[in-house]
Design an enzyme around this catalytic site. Structure first.
Site, PDB file in Angstrom:
ATOM      1  N   ASP A   1      22.281 -38.105 -26.918  1.00  0.00           N
ATOM      2  CA  ASP A   1      22.477 -37.105 -26.067  1.00  0.00           C
ATOM      3  C   ASP A   1      22.412 -37.455 -24.625  1.00  0.00           C
ATOM      4  O   ASP A   1      21.072 -37.382 -24.350  1.00  0.00           O
ATOM      5  CB  ASP A   1      21.576 -35.800 -26.464  1.00  0.00           C
ATOM      6  CG  ASP A   1      22.162 -35.167 -27.617  1.00  0.00           C
ATOM      7  OD1 ASP A   1      23.234 -34.909 -27.760  1.00  0.00           O
ATOM      8  OD2 ASP A   1      21.268 -35.021 -28.576  1.00  0.00           O
TER       9      ASP A   1
ATOM     10  N   ASP B   1      27.024 -29.651 -34.121  1.00  0.00           N
ATOM     11  CA  ASP B   1      25.809 -30.131 -33.269  1.00  0.00           C
ATOM     12  C   ASP B   1      24.771 -28.989 -32.659  1.00  0.00           C
ATOM     13  O   ASP B   1      25.442 -28.235 -32.061  1.00  0.00           O
ATOM     14  CB  ASP B   1      26.115 -31.018 -32.209  1.00  0.00           C
ATOM     15  CG  ASP B   1      25.090 -31.569 -31.321  1.00  0.00           C
ATOM     16  OD1 ASP B   1      23.892 -31.682 -31.693  1.00  0.00           O
ATOM     17  OD2 ASP B   1      25.446 -32.291 -30.390  1.00  0.00           O
TER      18      ASP B   1
HETATM   19  C1  DX5 Z   1      22.043 -30.137 -27.944  1.00  0.00           C
HETATM   20  C2  DX5 Z   1      22.340 -31.631 -28.236  1.00  0.00           C
HETATM   21  C3  DX5 Z   1      21.905 -31.732 -29.826  1.00  0.00           C
HETATM   22  C4  DX5 Z   1      20.790 -31.278 -30.188  1.00  0.00           C
HETATM   23  C5  DX5 Z   1      20.442 -31.712 -31.623  1.00  0.00           C
HETATM   24  O1  DX5 Z   1      22.144 -30.137 -26.372  1.00  0.00           O
HETATM   25  O2  DX5 Z   1      23.457 -31.797 -28.094  1.00  0.00           O
HETATM   26  O3  DX5 Z   1      22.417 -33.083 -30.096  1.00  0.00           O
HETATM   27  O4  DX5 Z   1      19.756 -31.651 -29.506  1.00  0.00           O
HETATM   28  O5  DX5 Z   1      19.061 -31.327 -31.812  1.00  0.00           O
HETATM   29  P1  DX5 Z   1      18.530 -29.939 -32.932  1.00  0.00           P
HETATM   30  O6  DX5 Z   1      18.915 -30.704 -34.241  1.00  0.00           O
HETATM   31  O7  DX5 Z   1      17.028 -30.030 -32.467  1.00  0.00           O
HETATM   32  O8  DX5 Z   1      19.228 -28.838 -32.487  1.00  0.00           O
HETATM   33 ZN    ZN Z   2      24.308 -33.493 -28.855  1.00  0.00          ZN
END
Ligand code: DX5
Ligand code: ZN
Length: 229
Positions: free
Chosen positions: A48, A187
């Site tokens: 990310d 996601d």
């Molecule tokens: C949010 C990100 C995700 C997220 C996934 O902005 O793109 O990839 O962090 O993490 P969890 O599973 O904790 O929601």
């Molecule tokens: Zn993400």
């Protein structure tokens, strides 16, 4: 459910891939976290990238990507949550297997796709929860993946937006009607309670961060996310 449907469901679930978002892992031990999650059977690493403008948070830059690349045995998909991704794609593309950018963040989505596809990488378009699915319709010829955000991007550990399930079903229909083979990823807030509904709705890649990295046993969590009977 009849026999054929049950078989199709099993095949579908077998083909689902789990991507680990490292946003909420233990950064003091990043190399170990990556090793452990790969040993636990994850299919992809999801990076990310946040710029503090498109989303109100900062995360990883190219040096981190370069540092982790040599210890990865699985592909790495970079999720660019940055404004004007066209200016950064070339920096991230070398070490990434796929680049996913936000449709809301670019005035030049065709150019972004050209940069990614010309570099022989997989191209993905991400949609925020409030962004209409139809915005991706003009790009179906040039994308490998649609990433449907099930939280507002910027932070890990948020609650799953349940209307995503319906958006996945509509995406599946849109892709089928267009006669394309495009991967659907979801996601944000993915956990062992919503994974099966997402897979049944048509998701091909589940991105999960907190659920995996805050669990005691990564392999057990990944197995549950696959939702195999
Ligand atoms: C949010 C990100 C995700 C997220 C996934 O902005 O793109 O990839 O962090 O993490 P969890 O599973 O904790 O929601
Ligand atoms: Zn993400």
């Amino acid at each position: 459910m009849n026999q054929i449907n049950r078989k199709e469901e099993v095949i579908r679930r077998d083909n689902v891939r789990i991507a680990a978002s490292v946003l909420n892992c233990n950064f003091l031990h990043l190399a170990d976290e990556l090793k452990n999650v790969q040993d636990a059977g994850v299919d992809l690493i999801h990076l990310d990238v946040m710029d503090g403008h498109f989303v109100p948070n900062l995360s990883f830059g190219v040096p981190i990507l370069k540092a982790i690349r040599p210890i990865l045995k699985v592909p790495i998909f970079s999720h660019l949550m940055v404004i004007e991704p066209e200016n950064l794609i070339e920096k991230f593309i070398i070490e990434s297997d796929a680049i996913i950018f936000h449709i809301e963040a670019s005035k030049k989505p065709e150019h972004c796709l050209e940069l990614i596809n010309n570099a022989n990488r997989l191209a993905g378009i991400a949609l925020n929860p409030d962004t209409a699915l139809e915005t991706i319709a003009p790009f179906l010829n040039n994308i490998y993946e649609i990433l449907i955000m099930s939280v507002n991007p910027g932070f890990g550990g948020q609650g799953f937006i349940s209307t995503t399930i319906d958006k996945v079903k509509r995406a599946k229909r849109l892709i089928k009607d267009a006669g394309k083979k495009i991967v659907i990823a979801v996601d944000g807030g993915v956990n062992t309670s919503n994974a099966c509904s997402l897979i049944d709705a048509g998701v091909d890649i589940l991105v999960a961060g907190t659920t995996i990295f805050r669990s005691k046993n990564y392999a057990d969590t990944i197995r549950l996310l696959r939702c195999l009977k």
